[in-house]
Design an enzyme around this catalytic site. Structure first.
Site, short mmCIF file in Angstrom:
data_model
loop_
_atom_site.label_atom_id
_atom_site.label_comp_id
_atom_site.label_asym_id
_atom_site.label_seq_id
_atom_site.Cartn_x
_atom_site.Cartn_y
_atom_site.Cartn_z
N SER A 14 0.84 -0.85 -0.11
CA SER A 14 -0.16 -0.24 -0.16
C SER A 14 0.76 1.60 -0.17
CB SER A 14 -0.55 -0.08 0.97
OG SER A 14 -0.19 0.45 2.43
N ARG A 62 22.04 -14.99 3.52
CA ARG A 62 21.55 -13.67 3.58
C ARG A 62 22.58 -12.17 2.88
NH1 ARG A 62 18.05 -11.00 7.15
NH2 ARG A 62 18.05 -13.18 8.78
N MET A 87 10.92 -6.39 4.31
CA MET A 87 11.01 -7.10 5.48
C MET A 87 12.22 -8.09 5.56
SD MET A 87 7.91 -6.01 6.95
CE MET A 87 8.50 -7.19 7.91
N ARG A 88 13.14 -7.60 5.60
CA ARG A 88 13.97 -8.32 5.09
C ARG A 88 15.84 -7.63 5.61
NH1 ARG A 88 15.03 -13.77 5.28
NH2 ARG A 88 17.39 -13.68 4.88
N ILE A 89 15.81 -7.76 6.99
CA ILE A 89 17.16 -7.26 7.19
C ILE A 89 18.25 -7.31 6.36
CG2 ILE A 89 19.12 -6.83 8.71
CD1 ILE A 89 17.30 -7.84 11.26
N HIS A 106 9.22 3.22 8.87
CA HIS A 106 9.01 2.37 9.54
C HIS A 106 7.75 3.06 10.39
CE1 HIS A 106 10.07 -0.16 12.78
NE2 HIS A 106 10.09 0.62 13.67
N LEU A 141 19.88 -0.74 12.15
CA LEU A 141 18.48 -1.41 12.14
C LEU A 141 17.74 0.35 12.22
CD1 LEU A 141 16.45 -3.16 10.43
CD2 LEU A 141 16.50 -4.22 12.88
N GLU A 171 1.33 7.18 6.88
CA GLU A 171 2.78 6.97 6.21
C GLU A 171 2.64 7.02 4.64
OE1 GLU A 171 3.71 2.51 5.69
OE2 GLU A 171 2.60 2.39 8.71
#
Ligand code: NHR
Ligand code: GAR
Length: 212
Positions: A14, A62, A87-89, A106, A141, A171
């Site tokens: 979104s 990773r 959603m992945r570091i 965030h 992070l 957002e």
């Protein structure tokens, strides 16, 4: 020459949709998801945009996945990479490659509630104000330089879903704004804090100490 943007997402999309529908001086050159089933990818295809799935579950480590991700991103030669519910570091090597041109949204008022489950944690702490933050991504992070924030009230009878929806509406407002500023070359990083170039109003506020 308009700003070339690559969007990274993992799900609903979104925020990406809000960015795509805002009238911004950018060209979305690719949308990349680490989850092939992400609704955001289908939306991108529907708009005729380049949509790429790179399934992280097919890659054990990773760093190796992030290297493939960077190769895909670089094919599109972006000026800016935006994380929109990604959603992945990201590994340090990836961050180093894009630092200064990598934005994230965030769902909390950073530096409060970095990490996941932000709305649940805000309710558990009993904070009365919550919100969202657009920041430059660094290796630490959710601690990169802050570009813009929006606040919402927390209501006594809130559920995490109700609060999330109130934050999400903000957002969708502040992410396009931050991207516009970036595209216009107006974001200046001063010792880890982002200032807005030629912002006479906030300069006036700073000099008098009065609230907006
Ligand atoms: N990477 C770095 N290095 N720095 C940041 O500030 C980053 C980042 C990658 C993503 C978004 C972020 C957020 O806004 C973001 C900021 C995922 C996780 C997480 O723990 C944490 C923060 C953010 C995104 N992800 C799990 C992981 O092991 C997977 C969770 C899942 O797949 O559902 O990567 O909050
Ligand atoms: C948004 O609320 C975004 O702030 C959050 O996930 C949602 C994605 O929604 N991001 C994170 O939590 C990053 N860890 P969307 O896919 O509809 O834009």
């Amino acid at each position: 020459m308009s700003c070339r943007v690559v969007v990274l997402l993992s799900g609903r999309g979104s925020n990406f949709q809000a960015i795509a529908e805002a009238d911004l001086p950018i060209e979305i050159v690719a949308v990349i998801s680490n989850r092939p089933q992400a609704a955001g990818l289908a939306y991108a295809r529907g708009r005729g945009l380049t949509a790429v799935a790179l399934d992280h579950t097919a890659h054990a480590d990773r760093e190796a996945f992030d290297a493939l991700l960077a190769d895909e991103i670089d094919r599109h030669q972006p000026d800016l990479v935006v994380l929109a519910g990604y959603m992945r570091i990201l590994s340090p090597a990836f961050i180093a490659r894009y630092e200064g041109r990598l934005l994230n949204i965030h769902p909390s008022l950073l530096p409060m509630f970095p990490g996941l489950k932000t709305h649940e944690r805000a309710l558990a702490e009993g904070v009365k104000i919550h919100g969202c933050t657009v920041h430059f991504v660094t290796a630490m992070l959710d601690h990169g330089p802050i570009v813009i924030q929006a606040a919402v009230p927390v209501r006594a009878d809130d559920t995490a879903d109700a609060l999330a929806a109130r934050v999400l509406a903000q957002e969708h407002r502040i992410y396009p704004q931050a991207i516009r500023w970036f595209a216009e070359g107006r974001l200046v990083n001063m010792h880890g804090c982002v200032n807005l170039k030629d912002d006479l109003q906030s300069q006036a506020v700073l000099s008098t100490g009065t609230e907006l």
